[in-house]
Design a protein around this motif. Structure first.
Motif: not given
Ligand code: ADP
Ligand code: ADP
Length: 228
Positions: A1-29
């Protein structure tokens, strides 16, 4: 079981181009890894999504398989107890002693007073500041101030520590010492994620490296590949 997982994460702040685009990875304990990339690549944003100072625009962030979208309201401070945060500028309270700065997260969490002293002294010893608990932050060197910031992040015994450019204000010698401190944490069960644009320093650590470029995860380099 991963401690942390990003599944297809995107983040766009208002009025900007995406700060994160479709980011996926996992981190084990028990892993230690770096997030690197140019200024504006999205490193801070990635860490903010982990300690819930920002929310994703799309996709899912999971900690211990729990979707952080469901962590709201009074559950947010509980989540933050599991995730220690270290900032470049350490954000210490300058009118409080080293002891009081480090004790603060425990007091907020309602830890019994009798435990607070013990826990604070243990963690100050761990970062090599056992004899400075009465000092005020401005009486300390920059490197020592950063150690206080790390002690504060560790005192509640978080499962995960995220650090945003923790050595950005330090000379190479002090930066290396702080990195050694982080490198010792996985052995005692704390998973560590460090954002840094200092590629030379990152390479020397021989750990896994996530590379961001304009918000995209363009590489996920294992320690073995890094050595090659
Ligand atoms: P890094 O930590 O790699 O320098 P950031 O995550 O700080 O990258 O920033 C990624 C992008 O998002 C940049 O273009 C930055 O200007 C933008 N950004 C970061 N924080 C905010 C914010 N609070 N509001 C608007 N834009 C932001
Ligand atoms: P860091 O990358 O270490 O977070 P920054 O200087 O990029 O440092 O950001 C400092 C603060 O400014 C952060 O709170 C961030 O949210 C905000 N910020 C960064 N970029 C922007 C931006 N383009 N627009 C608005 N706020 C921003």
């Amino acid at each position: 079981m991963a401690l942390l997982r990003f599944d297809n994460v995107s983040k766009t702040y208002a009025g900007s181009s995406p700060a994160l685009s479709d980011v996926s990875f996992a981190v084990e304990e028990g892993e230690m890894l770096f997030v690197t990339g140019h200024s504006g690549a999205g490193k801070s944003t990635l860490l903010r999504l982990v300690h819930l100072s920002e929310r994703p625009s799309r996709g899912t962030v999971l900690v211990n398989e729990r979707n952080l979208a469901k962590v709201r309201g009074r559950k947010v401070p509980l989540h933050r107890r599991q995730v220690g945060v270290v900032f470049q500028d350490h954000r210490l309270l300058t009118d409080r002693s080293v002891f009081d700065n480090v004790a603060l997260p425990l007091l907020i969490a309602g830890t019994p007073r009798s435990e607070v002293g013990k826990r604070v002294r243990t963690v100050l010893d761990k970062v090599g500041l056992g004899d400075r608990e009465r000092a005020l932050p401005l009486q300390l060197s920059t490197g020592e101030q950063q150690r206080v910031g790390i002690a504060r992040a560790l005192v509640a015994q978080p499962q995960l520590l995220v650090a945003d450019e923790p050595t950005g204000n330090l000379d190479p010698q002090l930066a290396a010492e702080i990195m050694q401190l982080f490198a010792a944490l996985p052995a005692s069960g704390t998973t560590v994620i460090i954002a840094s644009h200092d590629l030379a320093l990152v390479k020397r650590m021989r750990q896994r490296v996530l590379v961001l470029d304009h918000g995209k995860l363009v590489d996920d380099i294992s320690p073995e590949d890094l050595a090659a």
